[in-house]
Design an enzyme around this catalytic site. Structure first.
Site, PDB file in Angstrom:
ATOM      1  N   LYS A  78      45.329  46.846  41.838  1.00  0.00           N
ATOM      2  CA  LYS A  78      44.313  47.877  41.580  1.00  0.00           C
ATOM      3  C   LYS A  78      43.518  48.129  42.864  1.00  0.00           C
ATOM      4  O   LYS A  78      43.220  47.180  43.608  1.00  0.00           O
ATOM      5  CB  LYS A  78      43.401  47.355  40.465  1.00  0.00           C
ATOM      6  CG  LYS A  78      42.399  48.351  39.914  1.00  0.00           C
ATOM      7  CD  LYS A  78      41.688  47.729  38.708  1.00  0.00           C
ATOM      8  CE  LYS A  78      40.666  48.630  38.077  1.00  0.00           C
ATOM      9  NZ  LYS A  78      40.046  48.029  36.882  1.00  0.00           N
ATOM     10  N   SER A 153      40.138  50.697  32.791  1.00  0.00           N
ATOM     11  CA  SER A 153      40.212  51.401  34.051  1.00  0.00           C
ATOM     12  C   SER A 153      41.430  51.057  34.909  1.00  0.00           C
ATOM     13  O   SER A 153      41.725  51.783  35.858  1.00  0.00           O
ATOM     14  CB  SER A 153      38.944  51.130  34.861  1.00  0.00           C
ATOM     15  OG  SER A 153      38.831  49.757  35.165  1.00  0.00           O
ATOM     16  N   SER A 177      39.305  46.410  30.775  1.00  0.00           N
ATOM     17  CA  SER A 177      40.116  47.236  31.678  1.00  0.00           C
ATOM     18  C   SER A 177      41.487  46.703  32.051  1.00  0.00           C
ATOM     19  O   SER A 177      42.276  47.421  32.661  1.00  0.00           O
ATOM     20  CB  SER A 177      39.338  47.536  32.952  1.00  0.00           C
ATOM     21  OG  SER A 177      38.473  48.592  32.693  1.00  0.00           O
TER      22      SER A 177
HETATM   23  N1  GLN Z   1      35.689  50.807  29.483  1.00  0.00           N
HETATM   24  C1  GLN Z   1      34.689  49.909  29.950  1.00  0.00           C
HETATM   25  C2  GLN Z   1      33.698  50.632  30.831  1.00  0.00           C
HETATM   26  O1  GLN Z   1      33.826  51.792  30.972  1.00  0.00           O
HETATM   27  C3  GLN Z   1      35.296  48.744  30.657  1.00  0.00           C
HETATM   28  C4  GLN Z   1      35.706  48.998  32.047  1.00  0.00           C
HETATM   29  C5  GLN Z   1      36.252  47.790  32.757  1.00  0.00           C
HETATM   30  O2  GLN Z   1      36.621  46.799  32.114  1.00  0.00           O
HETATM   31  N2  GLN Z   1      36.227  47.855  34.071  1.00  0.00           N
HETATM   32  O3  GLN Z   1      32.804  50.087  31.365  1.00  0.00           O
END
Ligand code: GLN
Length: 485
Positions: A78, A153, A177
Protein backbone atom coordinates in the site's frame (compact mmCIF):
# COMPACT_ATOMS: atom_id res chain seq x y z
CA UNK A 1 2.48 -19.95 -18.26
CA UNK A 2 0.48 -18.00 -15.69
CA UNK A 3 2.90 -18.38 -12.79
CA UNK A 4 1.16 -15.45 -11.12
CA UNK A 5 -1.76 -17.77 -10.33
CA UNK A 6 0.30 -19.73 -7.81
CA UNK A 7 0.03 -18.90 -4.15
CA UNK A 8 3.13 -17.80 -2.26
CA UNK A 9 3.59 -21.27 -0.74
CA UNK A 10 3.15 -23.05 -4.08
CA UNK A 11 5.63 -20.66 -5.68
CA UNK A 12 8.18 -21.28 -2.94
CA UNK A 13 7.92 -25.03 -3.54
CA UNK A 14 8.30 -24.64 -7.29
CA UNK A 15 11.23 -22.28 -6.85
CA UNK A 16 12.90 -24.72 -4.48
CA UNK A 17 12.48 -27.64 -6.89
CA UNK A 18 13.82 -25.55 -9.77
CA UNK A 19 10.58 -25.86 -11.75
CA UNK A 20 10.34 -22.07 -12.02
CA UNK A 21 12.66 -19.13 -11.33
CA UNK A 22 11.99 -15.72 -9.74
CA UNK A 23 12.10 -14.05 -13.12
CA UNK A 24 9.21 -16.24 -14.32
CA UNK A 25 7.11 -15.09 -11.40
CA UNK A 26 7.90 -11.40 -11.79
CA UNK A 27 7.44 -11.51 -15.56
CA UNK A 28 4.02 -13.14 -15.35
CA UNK A 29 2.85 -10.66 -12.69
CA UNK A 30 4.02 -7.75 -14.86
CA UNK A 31 2.19 -9.28 -17.80
CA UNK A 32 -0.99 -9.54 -15.76
CA UNK A 33 -0.58 -5.91 -14.67
CA UNK A 34 -0.23 -4.84 -18.27
CA UNK A 35 -3.30 -6.82 -19.24
CA UNK A 36 -5.64 -5.75 -16.44
CA UNK A 37 -4.41 -2.47 -14.98
CA UNK A 38 -6.43 -0.22 -17.27
CA UNK A 39 -9.55 -1.74 -15.84
CA UNK A 40 -8.47 -2.37 -12.22
CA UNK A 41 -6.35 0.64 -11.20
CA UNK A 42 -4.58 -1.30 -8.47
CA UNK A 43 -1.33 0.64 -8.67
CA UNK A 44 -0.05 4.17 -8.21
CA UNK A 45 3.49 3.10 -9.11
CA UNK A 46 4.83 -0.09 -10.70
CA UNK A 47 8.56 -0.85 -10.37
CA UNK A 48 8.90 -3.03 -13.49
CA UNK A 49 12.61 -2.66 -14.17
CA UNK A 50 13.65 -2.70 -10.57
CA UNK A 51 11.53 -5.82 -9.92
CA UNK A 52 13.10 -7.66 -12.86
CA UNK A 53 16.58 -6.72 -11.64
CA UNK A 54 15.70 -7.92 -8.14
CA UNK A 55 14.41 -11.19 -9.64
CA UNK A 56 17.82 -11.73 -11.27
CA UNK A 57 19.49 -11.07 -7.92
CA UNK A 58 17.25 -13.58 -6.16
CA UNK A 59 17.74 -16.16 -8.93
CA UNK A 60 21.46 -15.73 -8.45
CA UNK A 61 21.13 -16.45 -4.73
CA UNK A 62 18.84 -19.46 -5.21
CA UNK A 63 19.90 -22.52 -3.31
CA UNK A 64 22.58 -20.57 -1.50
CA UNK A 65 22.51 -19.69 2.17
CA UNK A 66 21.65 -16.04 1.71
CA UNK A 67 18.38 -16.80 -0.06
CA UNK A 68 15.55 -15.81 2.33
CA UNK A 69 12.20 -17.49 3.15
CA UNK A 70 10.31 -15.25 0.67
CA UNK A 71 13.01 -15.22 -1.97
CA UNK A 72 11.66 -14.12 -5.34
CA UNK A 73 8.03 -13.58 -4.29
CA UNK A 74 6.49 -10.54 -6.05
CA UNK A 75 4.39 -8.45 -3.66
CA UNK A 76 2.60 -5.13 -3.81
CA UNK A 77 2.46 -2.73 -0.86
CA UNK A 78 0.00 0.00 0.00
CA UNK A 79 1.30 3.43 -0.92
CA UNK A 80 1.51 4.63 2.69
CA UNK A 81 4.47 2.43 3.56
CA UNK A 82 7.69 4.38 3.16
CA UNK A 83 9.95 2.95 0.49
CA UNK A 84 13.45 4.38 0.31
CA UNK A 85 14.08 6.38 -2.87
CA UNK A 86 10.67 5.29 -4.19
CA UNK A 87 7.66 7.62 -4.28
CA UNK A 88 5.15 7.24 -1.42
CA UNK A 89 1.98 9.27 -2.00
CA UNK A 90 -0.58 8.01 0.53
CA UNK A 91 -3.09 8.40 -2.31
CA UNK A 92 -2.91 12.18 -1.83
CA UNK A 93 -1.96 15.12 -3.98
CA UNK A 94 -0.29 16.40 -0.83
CA UNK A 95 2.43 13.77 -1.08
CA UNK A 96 2.82 13.75 -4.83
CA UNK A 97 6.55 13.41 -5.50
CA UNK A 98 7.33 12.58 -1.87
CA UNK A 99 10.31 10.23 -1.90
CA UNK A 100 11.15 8.92 1.57
CA UNK A 101 14.81 8.68 2.55
CA UNK A 102 14.21 5.41 4.42
CA UNK A 103 12.27 2.14 4.32
CA UNK A 104 9.47 1.20 6.70
CA UNK A 105 10.50 -1.67 8.98
CA UNK A 106 8.09 -4.05 7.23
CA UNK A 107 9.60 -3.17 3.84
CA UNK A 108 13.08 -3.80 5.21
CA UNK A 109 11.95 -7.14 6.61
CA UNK A 110 10.22 -8.24 3.39
CA UNK A 111 13.21 -7.35 1.25
CA UNK A 112 15.64 -8.95 3.69
CA UNK A 113 13.60 -12.16 3.38
CA UNK A 114 13.91 -11.95 -0.40
CA UNK A 115 10.49 -10.60 -1.41
CA UNK A 116 10.28 -8.34 -4.46
CA UNK A 117 8.20 -5.17 -4.20
CA UNK A 118 6.54 -4.90 -7.57
CA UNK A 119 4.55 -1.72 -6.95
CA UNK A 120 2.65 0.61 -4.62
CA UNK A 121 -1.11 0.32 -4.51
CA UNK A 122 -4.06 2.69 -4.78
CA UNK A 123 -5.81 3.61 -1.55
CA UNK A 124 -8.18 6.12 -0.04
CA UNK A 125 -6.38 9.38 0.60
CA UNK A 126 -4.40 8.99 3.84
CA UNK A 127 -6.34 5.70 4.34
CA UNK A 128 -9.58 7.56 5.12
CA UNK A 129 -12.45 5.72 3.49
CA UNK A 130 -14.07 2.37 2.78
CA UNK A 131 -14.02 2.21 -1.03
CA UNK A 132 -10.69 3.74 -2.15
CA UNK A 133 -12.76 6.31 -4.08
CA UNK A 134 -10.95 9.20 -2.40
CA UNK A 135 -7.65 8.20 -4.03
CA UNK A 136 -6.14 11.10 -6.01
CA UNK A 137 -4.48 8.76 -8.51
CA UNK A 138 -7.37 6.58 -9.73
CA UNK A 139 -9.96 4.35 -8.15
CA UNK A 140 -9.45 0.56 -7.97
CA UNK A 141 -12.37 -1.49 -9.30
CA UNK A 142 -13.79 -4.71 -7.94
CA UNK A 143 -12.15 -7.43 -10.06
CA UNK A 144 -15.21 -9.71 -9.73
CA UNK A 145 -17.81 -7.36 -11.16
CA UNK A 146 -17.54 -4.25 -13.28
CA UNK A 147 -18.80 -1.07 -11.65
CA UNK A 148 -18.50 -2.29 -8.05
CA UNK A 149 -16.15 -0.92 -5.39
CA UNK A 150 -13.05 -2.82 -4.33
CA UNK A 151 -13.44 -1.65 -0.74
CA UNK A 152 -10.92 0.37 1.15
CA UNK A 153 -8.82 1.85 2.17
CA UNK A 154 -6.37 -0.86 1.01
CA UNK A 155 -8.44 -1.32 -2.18
CA UNK A 156 -5.53 -1.56 -4.61
CA UNK A 157 -3.78 -4.12 -2.42
CA UNK A 158 -6.88 -6.32 -2.48
CA UNK A 159 -7.47 -6.01 -6.24
CA UNK A 160 -3.81 -6.68 -7.07
CA UNK A 161 -3.89 -9.94 -5.07
CA UNK A 162 -7.37 -11.06 -6.18
CA UNK A 163 -6.50 -10.58 -9.86
CA UNK A 164 -3.05 -12.20 -9.85
CA UNK A 165 -1.15 -8.97 -10.51
CA UNK A 166 1.08 -10.07 -7.63
CA UNK A 167 1.04 -12.93 -5.13
CA UNK A 168 0.33 -11.00 -1.94
CA UNK A 169 0.29 -7.50 -0.50
CA UNK A 170 0.66 -5.45 2.64
CA UNK A 171 -2.08 -3.05 3.67
CA UNK A 172 -2.91 -1.07 6.77
CA UNK A 173 -6.00 -1.30 8.95
CA UNK A 174 -7.18 1.54 11.18
CA UNK A 175 -10.84 0.57 11.23
CA UNK A 176 -11.12 -2.31 8.76
CA UNK A 177 -8.98 -1.26 5.82
CA UNK A 178 -7.35 -4.67 5.37
CA UNK A 179 -10.28 -6.91 6.33
CA UNK A 180 -12.98 -5.04 4.43
CA UNK A 181 -11.36 -4.86 0.96
CA UNK A 182 -10.16 -8.45 1.48
CA UNK A 183 -13.78 -9.44 2.11
CA UNK A 184 -15.16 -7.49 -0.86
CA UNK A 185 -12.50 -8.87 -3.24
CA UNK A 186 -12.44 -12.48 -2.02
CA UNK A 187 -8.96 -12.67 -0.48
CA UNK A 188 -7.55 -13.30 3.00
CA UNK A 189 -6.67 -10.25 5.10
CA UNK A 190 -5.29 -9.94 8.60
CA UNK A 191 -5.13 -7.04 11.02
CA UNK A 192 -2.68 -8.15 13.70
CA UNK A 193 -2.86 -7.13 17.36
CA UNK A 194 -1.88 -3.51 17.94
CA UNK A 195 1.84 -3.71 18.69
CA UNK A 196 2.48 -7.00 16.90
CA UNK A 197 3.88 -5.41 13.73
CA UNK A 198 6.11 -2.33 13.74
CA UNK A 199 4.49 0.84 12.43
CA UNK A 200 7.84 2.52 11.80
CA UNK A 201 7.63 4.02 8.33
CA UNK A 202 3.85 3.71 8.06
CA UNK A 203 2.49 7.18 7.32
CA UNK A 204 0.26 7.77 10.33
CA UNK A 205 -3.52 8.19 10.10
CA UNK A 206 -4.67 7.43 13.67
CA UNK A 207 -1.65 6.23 15.61
CA UNK A 208 -3.48 4.37 18.38
CA UNK A 209 -5.49 2.34 15.83
CA UNK A 210 -3.20 1.79 12.82
CA UNK A 211 -1.74 -1.66 12.14
CA UNK A 212 -0.01 -3.18 9.11
CA UNK A 213 -0.98 -6.64 7.87
CA UNK A 214 -1.03 -9.03 4.90
CA UNK A 215 -3.56 -9.60 2.10
CA UNK A 216 -3.09 -12.98 0.44
CA UNK A 217 -4.88 -15.68 -1.57
CA UNK A 218 -4.58 -18.36 1.09
CA UNK A 219 -4.44 -18.60 4.85
CA UNK A 220 -1.08 -20.32 4.66
CA UNK A 221 0.31 -17.35 2.70
CA UNK A 222 -1.05 -15.02 5.37
CA UNK A 223 0.84 -17.05 7.99
CA UNK A 224 4.02 -16.90 5.89
CA UNK A 225 3.88 -13.13 5.59
CA UNK A 226 3.10 -12.76 9.29
CA UNK A 227 6.25 -14.77 10.04
CA UNK A 228 8.25 -12.13 8.20
CA UNK A 229 6.62 -8.91 9.40
CA UNK A 230 5.72 -9.63 13.06
CA UNK A 231 8.07 -8.75 15.87
CA UNK A 232 9.41 -6.09 18.20
CA UNK A 233 11.11 -3.05 16.70
CA UNK A 234 12.95 -0.54 18.83
CA UNK A 235 11.98 2.19 16.36
CA UNK A 236 8.28 1.78 17.22
CA UNK A 237 7.74 2.36 20.93
CA UNK A 238 4.31 0.72 20.75
CA UNK A 239 5.60 -2.52 19.27
CA UNK A 240 5.52 -5.33 21.77
CA UNK A 241 8.31 -7.69 22.79
CA UNK A 242 6.76 -11.14 22.80
CA UNK A 243 7.70 -14.67 21.85
CA UNK A 244 8.11 -15.43 18.19
CA UNK A 245 5.37 -17.68 16.88
CA UNK A 246 5.71 -19.81 13.76
CA UNK A 247 2.27 -19.07 12.36
CA UNK A 248 2.66 -21.55 9.55
CA UNK A 249 3.08 -24.63 11.72
CA UNK A 250 0.27 -23.67 14.06
CA UNK A 251 -2.38 -23.40 11.32
CA UNK A 252 -2.56 -27.12 10.64
CA UNK A 253 -4.12 -27.99 13.99
CA UNK A 254 -7.79 -29.00 14.04
CA UNK A 255 -10.58 -27.12 15.79
CA UNK A 256 -11.34 -29.72 18.47
CA UNK A 257 -11.50 -28.10 21.86
CA UNK A 258 -11.89 -24.57 20.46
CA UNK A 259 -14.91 -22.49 21.30
CA UNK A 260 -16.06 -19.98 18.72
CA UNK A 261 -18.43 -17.25 19.82
CA UNK A 262 -21.20 -15.82 17.67
CA UNK A 263 -21.81 -12.23 18.79
CA UNK A 264 -25.57 -11.72 18.62
CA UNK A 265 -25.24 -7.96 18.02
CA UNK A 266 -23.56 -8.66 14.67
CA UNK A 267 -26.63 -10.43 13.33
CA UNK A 268 -29.28 -7.77 13.70
CA UNK A 269 -30.94 -5.23 11.49
CA UNK A 270 -28.98 -4.08 8.46
CA UNK A 271 -27.24 -7.40 7.85
CA UNK A 272 -27.83 -8.44 4.25
CA UNK A 273 -29.63 -11.80 3.98
CA UNK A 274 -27.11 -13.32 1.59
CA UNK A 275 -24.23 -12.27 3.83
CA UNK A 276 -25.95 -13.79 6.85
CA UNK A 277 -26.56 -17.03 4.97
CA UNK A 278 -22.89 -17.35 3.95
CA UNK A 279 -21.71 -16.56 7.49
CA UNK A 280 -24.07 -19.14 8.99
CA UNK A 281 -22.95 -21.78 6.47
CA UNK A 282 -19.34 -21.18 7.43
CA UNK A 283 -20.18 -21.32 11.12
CA UNK A 284 -21.68 -24.76 10.44
CA UNK A 285 -18.45 -25.79 8.67
CA UNK A 286 -16.37 -24.68 11.65
CA UNK A 287 -18.65 -26.80 13.81
CA UNK A 288 -18.14 -29.79 11.54
CA UNK A 289 -14.39 -29.29 11.91
CA UNK A 290 -14.78 -29.86 15.65
CA UNK A 291 -15.28 -26.36 17.07
CA UNK A 292 -17.91 -25.71 19.68
CA UNK A 293 -20.17 -22.81 18.76
CA UNK A 294 -21.51 -20.57 21.54
CA UNK A 295 -23.68 -17.45 21.54
CA UNK A 296 -22.01 -14.40 23.08
CA UNK A 297 -22.83 -10.74 23.48
CA UNK A 298 -20.89 -7.55 22.74
CA UNK A 299 -23.48 -5.17 24.13
CA UNK A 300 -21.79 -1.88 23.20
CA UNK A 301 -21.29 -2.66 19.50
CA UNK A 302 -23.71 0.11 18.50
CA UNK A 303 -21.40 2.77 19.94
CA UNK A 304 -18.29 1.78 17.99
CA UNK A 305 -19.07 3.89 14.91
CA UNK A 306 -19.54 7.06 16.94
CA UNK A 307 -16.47 6.42 19.10
CA UNK A 308 -14.25 5.55 16.14
CA UNK A 309 -15.37 8.52 14.05
CA UNK A 310 -14.29 10.85 16.85
CA UNK A 311 -11.05 9.17 17.92
CA UNK A 312 -9.71 8.50 14.41
CA UNK A 313 -10.32 12.05 13.10
CA UNK A 314 -8.96 13.52 16.36
CA UNK A 315 -5.69 11.67 15.92
CA UNK A 316 -5.67 12.39 12.19
CA UNK A 317 -6.08 16.13 12.75
CA UNK A 318 -2.93 16.07 14.83
CA UNK A 319 -0.96 13.68 12.57
CA UNK A 320 -1.80 15.62 9.41
CA UNK A 321 -0.76 18.98 10.85
CA UNK A 322 2.73 18.32 9.48
CA UNK A 323 1.58 18.72 5.88
CA UNK A 324 1.90 22.46 5.52
CA UNK A 325 4.01 22.78 2.39
CA UNK A 326 7.23 23.41 4.29
CA UNK A 327 8.80 19.99 4.67
CA UNK A 328 6.74 17.43 2.77
CA UNK A 329 5.28 17.11 -0.68
CA UNK A 330 2.98 19.62 -2.30
CA UNK A 331 3.45 23.39 -1.89
CA UNK A 332 1.27 26.11 -3.38
CA UNK A 333 3.76 28.39 -5.12
CA UNK A 334 1.70 31.51 -5.77
CA UNK A 335 1.15 32.50 -2.14
CA UNK A 336 2.75 35.75 -1.01
CA UNK A 337 2.89 35.23 2.74
CA UNK A 338 3.75 32.25 4.89
CA UNK A 339 0.24 31.96 6.35
CA UNK A 340 -1.27 32.22 2.91
CA UNK A 341 1.08 29.46 1.73
CA UNK A 342 -0.05 27.18 4.59
CA UNK A 343 -3.70 27.87 3.82
CA UNK A 344 -3.49 27.40 0.09
CA UNK A 345 -1.27 24.32 0.35
CA UNK A 346 -3.68 22.59 2.71
CA UNK A 347 -6.78 23.68 0.81
CA UNK A 348 -5.43 22.39 -2.48
CA UNK A 349 -3.33 19.46 -1.29
CA UNK A 350 -6.03 17.63 0.68
CA UNK A 351 -9.25 16.18 -0.73
CA UNK A 352 -12.74 16.69 0.73
CA UNK A 353 -12.85 13.62 3.01
CA UNK A 354 -9.48 14.38 4.58
CA UNK A 355 -10.56 17.97 5.23
CA UNK A 356 -13.79 16.72 6.77
CA UNK A 357 -11.82 14.53 9.16
CA UNK A 358 -9.41 17.31 10.07
CA UNK A 359 -12.35 19.58 10.87
CA UNK A 360 -14.19 16.95 12.92
CA UNK A 361 -11.00 16.01 14.75
CA UNK A 362 -9.96 19.57 15.52
CA UNK A 363 -13.44 20.30 16.81
CA UNK A 364 -13.51 17.18 19.00
CA UNK A 365 -10.17 18.11 20.56
CA UNK A 366 -10.85 21.80 21.05
CA UNK A 367 -11.15 23.38 24.44
CA UNK A 368 -14.72 23.22 25.70
CA UNK A 369 -15.61 20.22 23.52
CA UNK A 370 -12.81 17.84 24.42
CA UNK A 371 -14.62 16.37 27.44
CA UNK A 372 -17.91 15.95 25.59
CA UNK A 373 -16.42 14.32 22.50
CA UNK A 374 -12.86 13.01 22.61
CA UNK A 375 -12.87 12.05 26.28
CA UNK A 376 -16.31 10.46 26.06
CA UNK A 377 -15.25 8.48 22.97
CA UNK A 378 -12.14 7.27 24.81
CA UNK A 379 -14.32 6.08 27.67
CA UNK A 380 -16.57 4.22 25.24
CA UNK A 381 -13.45 2.65 23.78
CA UNK A 382 -12.62 1.15 27.19
CA UNK A 383 -16.13 -0.23 27.49
CA UNK A 384 -15.84 -1.85 24.04
CA UNK A 385 -12.56 -3.47 25.08
CA UNK A 386 -14.27 -4.75 28.21
CA UNK A 387 -17.03 -6.30 26.06
CA UNK A 388 -14.39 -8.30 24.21
CA UNK A 389 -12.65 -9.33 27.42
CA UNK A 390 -15.94 -10.62 28.78
CA UNK A 391 -16.70 -12.47 25.55
CA UNK A 392 -13.25 -14.09 25.52
CA UNK A 393 -14.00 -15.57 28.94
CA UNK A 394 -16.52 -17.73 27.13
CA UNK A 395 -14.79 -18.43 23.82
CA UNK A 396 -11.43 -18.46 22.02
CA UNK A 397 -12.49 -16.38 19.03
CA UNK A 398 -15.49 -14.64 17.48
CA UNK A 399 -17.04 -15.24 14.08
CA UNK A 400 -19.22 -12.83 12.12
CA UNK A 401 -19.50 -10.91 8.86
CA UNK A 402 -16.81 -8.35 7.98
CA UNK A 403 -19.29 -5.98 6.37
CA UNK A 404 -23.09 -5.87 6.47
CA UNK A 405 -23.33 -6.15 2.65
CA UNK A 406 -21.22 -7.34 -0.29
CA UNK A 407 -19.54 -4.69 -2.47
CA UNK A 408 -21.78 -1.87 -3.62
CA UNK A 409 -21.73 0.19 -6.81
CA UNK A 410 -18.98 2.72 -7.42
CA UNK A 411 -20.37 6.14 -6.46
CA UNK A 412 -23.31 4.74 -4.48
CA UNK A 413 -22.12 6.06 -1.10
CA UNK A 414 -19.46 8.49 -2.29
CA UNK A 415 -21.58 11.55 -1.42
CA UNK A 416 -23.05 10.15 1.76
CA UNK A 417 -20.31 10.01 4.42
CA UNK A 418 -22.67 8.71 7.08
CA UNK A 419 -23.75 5.69 5.01
CA UNK A 420 -20.07 5.05 4.27
CA UNK A 421 -19.13 5.24 7.98
CA UNK A 422 -21.99 2.93 8.96
CA UNK A 423 -20.73 0.24 6.58
CA UNK A 424 -17.73 -0.12 8.92
CA UNK A 425 -19.85 -1.21 11.88
CA UNK A 426 -18.35 -4.73 12.21
CA UNK A 427 -14.72 -3.85 11.62
CA UNK A 428 -14.07 -0.80 13.81
CA UNK A 429 -14.26 -2.45 17.24
CA UNK A 430 -11.17 -4.62 16.73
CA UNK A 431 -9.08 -1.48 16.24
CA UNK A 432 -10.65 0.31 19.20
CA UNK A 433 -9.84 -2.73 21.36
CA UNK A 434 -6.44 -3.42 19.74
CA UNK A 435 -7.31 -7.08 19.16
CA UNK A 436 -6.43 -9.11 16.05
CA UNK A 437 -9.02 -9.65 13.33
CA UNK A 438 -9.04 -11.28 9.95
CA UNK A 439 -11.19 -11.89 6.92
CA UNK A 440 -11.27 -15.19 5.09
CA UNK A 441 -13.34 -15.83 1.95
CA UNK A 442 -16.69 -17.43 2.84
CA UNK A 443 -18.75 -17.48 -0.34
CA UNK A 444 -20.38 -15.39 -3.04
CA UNK A 445 -23.58 -13.41 -3.46
CA UNK A 446 -26.00 -14.27 -6.25
CA UNK A 447 -24.42 -11.42 -8.23
CA UNK A 448 -21.07 -13.21 -7.95
CA UNK A 449 -19.56 -10.79 -5.41
CA UNK A 450 -17.33 -12.24 -2.68
CA UNK A 451 -18.44 -12.39 0.96
CA UNK A 452 -15.84 -12.65 3.72
CA UNK A 453 -15.99 -14.17 7.18
CA UNK A 454 -14.53 -12.17 10.05
CA UNK A 455 -12.65 -13.79 12.92
CA UNK A 456 -11.60 -11.79 15.97
CA UNK A 457 -9.53 -13.03 18.89
CA UNK A 458 -7.85 -12.03 22.15
CA UNK A 459 -4.67 -9.90 22.00
CA UNK A 460 -1.75 -11.76 20.38
CA UNK A 461 -3.88 -14.76 19.40
CA UNK A 462 -3.33 -14.40 15.67
CA UNK A 463 -2.36 -18.07 15.63
CA UNK A 464 -5.84 -19.12 16.83
CA UNK A 465 -7.48 -17.00 14.11
CA UNK A 466 -5.21 -18.48 11.43
CA UNK A 467 -6.00 -22.02 12.59
CA UNK A 468 -9.75 -21.40 12.43
CA UNK A 469 -9.42 -19.65 9.07
CA UNK A 470 -7.32 -22.49 7.67
CA UNK A 471 -9.96 -25.04 8.66
CA UNK A 472 -12.77 -22.93 7.20
CA UNK A 473 -10.81 -22.44 3.99
CA UNK A 474 -10.27 -26.18 3.68
CA UNK A 475 -13.96 -26.82 4.28
CA UNK A 476 -15.32 -24.24 1.84
CA UNK A 477 -12.61 -24.80 -0.80
CA UNK A 478 -12.13 -21.09 -1.50
CA UNK A 479 -8.33 -20.86 -1.27
CA UNK A 480 -6.64 -19.14 -4.19
CA UNK A 481 -9.79 -18.21 -6.14
CA UNK A 482 -8.66 -15.70 -8.72
CA UNK A 483 -11.01 -13.08 -10.04
CA UNK A 484 -11.85 -13.49 -13.73
CA UNK A 485 -9.91 -10.60 -15.27
N1 GLN B 1 -13.21 3.04 6.75
C1 GLN B 1 -12.53 3.49 7.92
C2 GLN B 1 -12.24 4.97 7.82
O1 GLN B 1 -12.64 5.55 6.88
C3 GLN B 1 -11.28 2.71 8.17
C4 GLN B 1 -10.13 3.11 7.35
C5 GLN B 1 -8.87 2.35 7.66
O2 GLN B 1 -8.92 1.29 8.29
N2 GLN B 1 -7.75 2.94 7.28
O3 GLN B 1 -11.66 5.56 8.65
Amino acid sequence: MDYNTYTVSESLEKLASGEICCKDLVTSCLRQIEKSEDRLHSFITVFSEEALARADEEDEKRGKKESGPLSGIPLSVKDLLCTKDRQTTCGSKMLQNFVPPYDATVIEKLEKDGAIIIGKTTMDEFAMGSTSETCYYGVPQNPWQDGYVAGGSSGGSATSVASGQCLASLGSDTGGSIRQPASLCGVVGMKPTYGRVSRYGLVAFASSLDQIGPLTRSVEDCALLMNTIAGYDKRDSTSVRCDRVDYRTSIAEGLKGLKIGVPQEYFGEGLDEEVEKVVRENIAMAKDCGAQIVEVSLPHTDYCVAAYYLIAPAEASSNLARYDGVVYGYREMEAETLVDMYKRTRSEGFGAEVKRRILIGTYALSSGYYDAYYKKASQVRTVILQDFKNAFQQCDALISAVTPTPAWKVGEKADDPLAMYLSDIFSLSANLAGIPGMSVPGGFSTKGLPIGIQLQGPHFKEDTLLTIAYNIEKANGLANRLAPV
